[in-house]
Design an enzyme around this catalytic site. Structure first.
Site, short mmCIF file in Angstrom:
data_model
loop_
_atom_site.label_atom_id
_atom_site.label_comp_id
_atom_site.label_asym_id
_atom_site.label_seq_id
_atom_site.Cartn_x
_atom_site.Cartn_y
_atom_site.Cartn_z
N ASN A 1 0.78 -1.05 -0.15
CA ASN A 1 0.16 -0.02 0.09
C ASN A 1 0.95 1.33 -0.08
O ASN A 1 1.58 1.66 1.11
CB ASN A 1 -0.92 -0.06 1.30
CG ASN A 1 -1.94 1.20 1.37
OD1 ASN A 1 -1.60 2.30 0.72
ND2 ASN A 1 -2.71 1.38 2.54
N LYS B 1 2.84 0.76 3.29
CA LYS B 1 2.55 -0.35 4.26
C LYS B 1 2.46 -1.54 3.66
O LYS B 1 2.33 -1.72 2.34
CB LYS B 1 0.95 -0.05 4.64
CG LYS B 1 1.06 1.36 5.51
CD LYS B 1 -0.33 1.67 5.83
CE LYS B 1 -0.08 2.83 6.65
NZ LYS B 1 -1.38 3.90 6.49
N ARG C 1 -2.30 -1.61 -3.82
CA ARG C 1 -3.25 -0.65 -3.74
C ARG C 1 -2.84 0.37 -4.80
O ARG C 1 -1.68 1.01 -4.70
CB ARG C 1 -3.17 0.18 -2.25
CG ARG C 1 -3.95 1.47 -2.39
CD ARG C 1 -3.87 2.30 -1.08
NE ARG C 1 -4.43 3.54 -1.26
CZ ARG C 1 -3.92 4.73 -0.92
NH1 ARG C 1 -3.01 4.77 -0.20
NH2 ARG C 1 -4.76 5.67 -0.84
N HIS D 1 -9.36 6.79 -1.68
CA HIS D 1 -9.27 6.19 -0.48
C HIS D 1 -10.41 4.90 -0.57
O HIS D 1 -11.11 4.67 0.37
CB HIS D 1 -9.84 7.21 0.59
CG HIS D 1 -8.45 8.15 1.07
ND1 HIS D 1 -8.64 9.32 1.26
CD2 HIS D 1 -7.13 7.71 0.95
CE1 HIS D 1 -7.58 9.96 1.65
NE2 HIS D 1 -6.69 9.02 1.49
N HIS E 1 -11.99 9.66 6.70
CA HIS E 1 -10.75 9.14 6.60
C HIS E 1 -9.69 10.33 6.72
O HIS E 1 -9.43 10.99 5.87
CB HIS E 1 -10.40 8.34 5.32
CG HIS E 1 -9.18 7.66 4.91
ND1 HIS E 1 -8.89 6.53 4.82
CD2 HIS E 1 -7.92 8.31 4.69
CE1 HIS E 1 -7.58 6.18 4.60
NE2 HIS E 1 -6.85 7.30 4.58
N ARG F 1 -1.30 19.01 1.55
CA ARG F 1 -2.05 19.28 0.37
C ARG F 1 -3.13 20.35 0.75
O ARG F 1 -3.67 20.29 2.00
CB ARG F 1 -2.54 18.15 -0.03
CG ARG F 1 -1.97 17.24 -1.00
CD ARG F 1 -2.46 15.83 -1.28
NE ARG F 1 -1.94 14.81 -0.77
CZ ARG F 1 -2.66 13.68 -0.60
NH1 ARG F 1 -3.66 13.40 -1.22
NH2 ARG F 1 -2.06 12.73 0.30
N GLY G 1 -5.02 7.05 10.32
CA GLY G 1 -4.07 7.60 11.51
C GLY G 1 -4.42 8.64 12.49
O GLY G 1 -4.59 8.46 13.66
N GLY H 1 -7.61 9.93 12.47
CA GLY H 1 -9.00 9.61 12.80
C GLY H 1 -8.99 8.56 14.05
O GLY H 1 -9.75 8.67 14.86
N HIS I 1 -6.42 8.05 16.01
CA HIS I 1 -5.51 8.44 17.28
C HIS I 1 -5.58 9.67 18.04
O HIS I 1 -4.90 9.70 18.92
CB HIS I 1 -4.09 7.83 16.99
CG HIS I 1 -3.96 6.55 16.24
ND1 HIS I 1 -3.73 5.51 16.99
CD2 HIS I 1 -3.52 6.02 15.12
CE1 HIS I 1 -3.72 4.31 16.53
NE2 HIS I 1 -3.32 4.67 15.14
N GLU J 1 -7.02 -1.45 4.62
CA GLU J 1 -7.23 -1.25 3.10
C GLU J 1 -6.42 -2.58 2.68
O GLU J 1 -6.90 -3.20 1.73
CB GLU J 1 -6.44 -0.25 2.63
CG GLU J 1 -6.90 1.11 2.81
CD GLU J 1 -6.03 2.38 2.84
OE1 GLU J 1 -4.95 2.33 3.77
OE2 GLU J 1 -6.12 3.34 2.08
N1 ADP Z 1 -0.75 6.87 16.98
C1 ADP Z 1 -0.73 7.97 16.45
N2 ADP Z 1 -0.92 9.28 17.25
C2 ADP Z 1 -1.37 10.18 16.57
N3 ADP Z 1 -1.27 10.59 15.19
C3 ADP Z 1 -0.93 9.28 14.54
C4 ADP Z 1 -0.58 8.19 15.07
N4 ADP Z 1 -0.46 7.09 14.07
C5 ADP Z 1 -0.63 8.01 12.86
N5 ADP Z 1 -0.88 9.21 13.09
C6 ADP Z 1 -0.92 10.23 12.22
O1 ADP Z 1 -1.60 9.89 11.02
C7 ADP Z 1 -1.18 10.45 9.62
C8 ADP Z 1 -0.86 9.06 8.79
O2 ADP Z 1 -1.88 8.46 8.82
P1 ADP Z 1 -2.05 7.44 7.67
O3 ADP Z 1 -3.61 6.78 7.54
O4 ADP Z 1 -1.03 6.15 7.94
O5 ADP Z 1 -1.59 7.93 6.58
P2 ADP Z 1 -1.09 7.63 5.02
O6 ADP Z 1 -1.80 6.01 4.82
O7 ADP Z 1 -1.56 8.67 4.00
O8 ADP Z 1 0.34 7.54 5.00
C9 ADP Z 1 -0.14 11.13 10.29
O9 ADP Z 1 -0.29 12.64 10.28
C10 ADP Z 1 0.28 10.53 11.58
O10 ADP Z 1 0.97 11.52 12.41
C1 UVW Z 2 -5.47 9.15 -2.08
C2 UVW Z 2 -4.62 9.77 -1.04
O1 UVW Z 2 -4.40 10.95 -0.67
O2 UVW Z 2 -4.18 8.59 -0.22
P1 UVW Z 2 -3.26 8.65 0.98
O3 UVW Z 2 -3.80 9.08 2.21
O4 UVW Z 2 -2.56 7.12 1.27
O5 UVW Z 2 -2.07 9.62 1.02
MG MG Z 3 -3.27 5.94 3.43
#
Ligand code: ADP
Ligand code: UVW
Ligand code: MG
Length: 405
Positions: free
Chosen positions: A14, A21, A98, A186, A213, A246, A335, A337, A339, A386
């Site tokens: 992913n 991931k 993904r 997403h 999300h 963004r 992440g 949402g 935490h 995902e």
């Molecule tokens: N345990 C946590 N506590 C606070 N924020 C977190 C935690 N884990 C992830 N985050 C926040 O969530 C975001 C990343 O979310 P994630 O869904 O993994 O994104 P992506 O898939 O786009 O990399 C970052 O801003 C990160 O700091």
């Molecule tokens: C579509 C998109 O923004 O994905 P991610 O949150 O994983 O960066």
């Molecule tokens: Mg993501």
């Protein structure tokens, strides 16, 4: 988790905007019994930032030095090596990816071959933060293991149920015919929610539901009957909510002004909107809400960034509530949402007009249901997964491909 690899394994990659991931799923018991938790998995975080890290499900958490020239490529190489080491001689049944953009052609996951790769490459301009990296992973695997089945699972596919009025952009009609439309993203995350929410919330999940999300990229999806009926991301993953770097929804006149009056090139504007805006741009400090929360009392720009982030979520939820004609269930995932209780609290405070309120202790504990007993809207926290959805898709595509499994 046992150390011996299961007989049949499906891998998932992913590739997000700042993380990759990875997961290995035990597929020995078949599609219907695919465990939701991977047999082994983890993530590389902070790619492109100052301190990338490798974390795995069994407790590894260490810095992962990546070269400046191609950090994403280096992260991918490290992950492929780790997967190979973990699997030993156990063969992989398939790799599911993904893929953020499936364009207008793909409503379903698809087996990857050279032709599909070439087509998916043409969508890079539509999702420059994501599409190139997933493709790089597919290309590398195609070269290394030409007979290994690979399946591309699209973020855009779940939103194919959007009615035309939600897909159309108010541009000249020929733009619609040329594919300039709201695709939404997403989708694997929302598809996962559509599968698990009925288990936890019963019939309420099939009513008027909004899933938030909130990760590095952030969007909302309005679900009715567990299908996407509206979403905040649009033609690209720039639209809608304010994000880590963004901008989210923006007056196109601001872009014209930046280019015509301030003289920014096309490239510079792209960099500004994708990499230098959002929480990072407004605060000047960080793209991470937890960092901004730690500094908001002494740094007004951190406070301004957080206020704008929350306001945009509340406004967009308001818009989706209008589309749905009310709201039964609000779900936080990804992440932030999952935490960040403080962000959830501020968002739900902004929804007081709907009669939504939180149970403070449940929210602080990130409980599955965090709304107060008197809340007119049920508010929930549900982890994103995902990877499991992608692994299921891969097994399904293999089963439907004669001779592949
Ligand atoms: N345990 C946590 N506590 C606070 N924020 C977190 C935690 N884990 C992830 N985050 C926040 O969530 C975001 C990343 O979310 P994630 O869904 O993994 O994104 P992506 O898939 O786009 O990399 C970052 O801003 C990160 O700091
Ligand atoms: C579509 C998109 O923004 O994905 P991610 O949150 O994983 O960066
Ligand atoms: Mg993501």
């Amino acid at each position: 988790m046992s150390d011996t690899a299961p007989d049949l394994v499906v891998a998932v990659l992913n590739c997000g905007s700042s993380s990759i991931k990875f997961a290995l799923f035990d597929a020995s018991a078949g599609l219907q019994a695919l465990p939701r938790r991977p047999w082994w998995g983890g993530k590389v975080l902070g790619i492109g930032g100052p301190a990338p890290r490798l974390q795995t499900q069994d407790g590894t958490d260490r810095p992962l030095p990546l070269g400046d020239a191609a950090p994403y490529h280096d992260a991918l190489a490290a992950i492929l090596a780790a997967l190979r080491e973990r699997l030993g001689s156990t063969p992989l049944q398939a790799v599911a990816h993904r893929v953020v953009h499936g364009g207008a052609a793909h409503a379903e996951p698809v087996r990857v071959d050279a032709g599909v790769l070439a087509e998916l490459r043409s969508y890079i301009p539509l999702a420059p933060l994501h599409q190139p990296f997933a493709l790089e992973a597919m290309e590398a695997l195609l070269q290394l293991h030409p007979t290994l089945p690979q399946v591309a699972c699209f973020d855009t596919a779940f939103h194919r149920s959007l009615p035309q009025v939600e897909q159309m952009l108010p541009l000249p009609y020929s733009a619609w015919e040329r594919g300039l439309r709201r695709y939404g993203f997403h989708g694997l995350s929302y598809e996962y929610q559509s599968l698990v929410l009925p288990e936890r919330h019963g019939a309420q999940a099939s009513g008027r539901c909004i899933v938030a999300h909130l990760g590095s990229g952030a969007s909302l999806c309005a679900l009715q009957g567990l299908r996407s009926v509206a979403t905040t991301m649009g033609f690209s993953a720039l639209d809608g909510l304010m994000m880590g770097t963004r901008c989210g929804a923006l007056d196109p006149g601001a872009v014209l002004y930046l280019m015509e009056i301030e003289g920014l090139s096309l490239h510079d504007v792209g960099q500004l909107l994708y990499h230098q805006s959002g929480l990072l741009g407004v605060s000047g400090r960080s793209a991470e809400p937890r960092e901004l929360l730690a500094h908001e009392a002494d740094d007004p720009r951190c406070a301004a960034a957080l206020a704008l982030f929350v306001r945009r979520i509340v406004r967009e939820i308001g818009a989706l509530v209008a589309v749905l004609g009310g709201l039964d269930l609000l779900v936080f995932t990804a992440g932030i949402g999952e935490h960040q209780a403080e962000i959830r609290e501020r968002v739900v405070q902004g929804l007081g007009f709907l009669g939504a309120s939180l149970d403070a202790a449940a929210n602080a504990a990130h409980a599955p249901v965090i709304s107060a007993a008197q809340s007119t809207v049920r508010v929930a926290v549900e982890p994103a997964n995902e990877e499991w959805v992608a692994a299921r898709h891969a097994l399904r595509v293999l089963a439907a491909t004669p001779g592949a499994a």
